[in-house]
Design a protein around this motif. Sequence first.
Motif, PDB file in Angstrom:
ATOM      1  N   ALA A  41       0.839  -1.197   0.000  1.00  0.00           N
ATOM      2  CA  ALA A  41       0.000   0.000   0.000  1.00  0.00           C
ATOM      3  C   ALA A  41       0.878   1.253   0.000  1.00  0.00           C
ATOM      4  N   GLY A  42       0.257   2.398  -0.237  1.00  0.00           N
ATOM      5  CA  GLY A  42       0.964   3.665  -0.211  1.00  0.00           C
ATOM      6  C   GLY A  42       0.723   4.398   1.095  1.00  0.00           C
ATOM      7  N   VAL A  43       1.525   5.399   1.349  1.00  0.00           N
ATOM      8  CA  VAL A  43       1.355   6.217   2.544  1.00  0.00           C
ATOM      9  C   VAL A  43      -0.046   6.836   2.527  1.00  0.00           C
ATOM     10  N   LYS A  44      -0.720   6.740   3.644  1.00  0.00           N
ATOM     11  CA  LYS A  44      -2.088   7.227   3.887  1.00  0.00           C
ATOM     12  C   LYS A  44      -3.174   6.319   3.325  1.00  0.00           C
ATOM     13  N   ASP A  45      -2.815   5.189   2.697  1.00  0.00           N
ATOM     14  CA  ASP A  45      -3.839   4.192   2.357  1.00  0.00           C
ATOM     15  C   ASP A  45      -4.365   3.642   3.671  1.00  0.00           C
ATOM     16  N   THR A  65       3.988   5.803   7.216  1.00  0.00           N
ATOM     17  CA  THR A  65       5.357   6.109   6.780  1.00  0.00           C
ATOM     18  C   THR A  65       5.714   5.253   5.565  1.00  0.00           C
ATOM     19  N   ARG A  66       6.754   5.673   4.843  1.00  0.00           N
ATOM     20  CA  ARG A  66       7.223   4.885   3.697  1.00  0.00           C
ATOM     21  C   ARG A  66       7.740   3.526   4.157  1.00  0.00           C
ATOM     22  N   LYS A  67       8.346   3.474   5.338  1.00  0.00           N
ATOM     23  CA  LYS A  67       8.836   2.202   5.862  1.00  0.00           C
ATOM     24  C   LYS A  67       7.672   1.231   6.098  1.00  0.00           C
ATOM     25  N   GLN A  68       6.580   1.729   6.663  1.00  0.00           N
ATOM     26  CA  GLN A  68       5.392   0.888   6.861  1.00  0.00           C
ATOM     27  C   GLN A  68       4.849   0.395   5.518  1.00  0.00           C
TER      28      GLN A  68
END
Length: 131
Positions: A41-45, A65-68
């Motif tokens: 997924a993307g950030v804020k999905d 976060t991008r790491k997540q």
Amino acid sequence: MATRCGAEPLTLAEHETTTGAWVQIRYSQECGTSWVRMWGAGVKDRVEMRVGARPGSLHSAQVTTRKQAETYVHTLMSVVSPGTPVQACFSPAAGGERECFEAHPLSAAGSDDRGRSASTSSPATRRSKGQ
């Protein structure tokens, strides 16, 4: 994981979203709990899980976060009775329609009520195949 409910869960349903993210409804027979996880997924999905029609049965998780975004993001677990519908909904940060699907935990040992809508290979396998 401390309760070992996530040690050997079943995947009741899996869905690839229009953005390429993957969402699964997971179930622990041992603990009688369900949760939803997403990856790719993307950030804020965002993903939400609702169990039946019980008040307070909505749990959500969002990639912050991008790491997540490079790993699994999970909702909290919720107690689920066999046969109770578990719904997962994915909302993309970039806009677009919300995508929902549902599954029902196994009603008896050995029965299989999976609502799969995609393949079941691991995220690493999908990345290596370009999926």
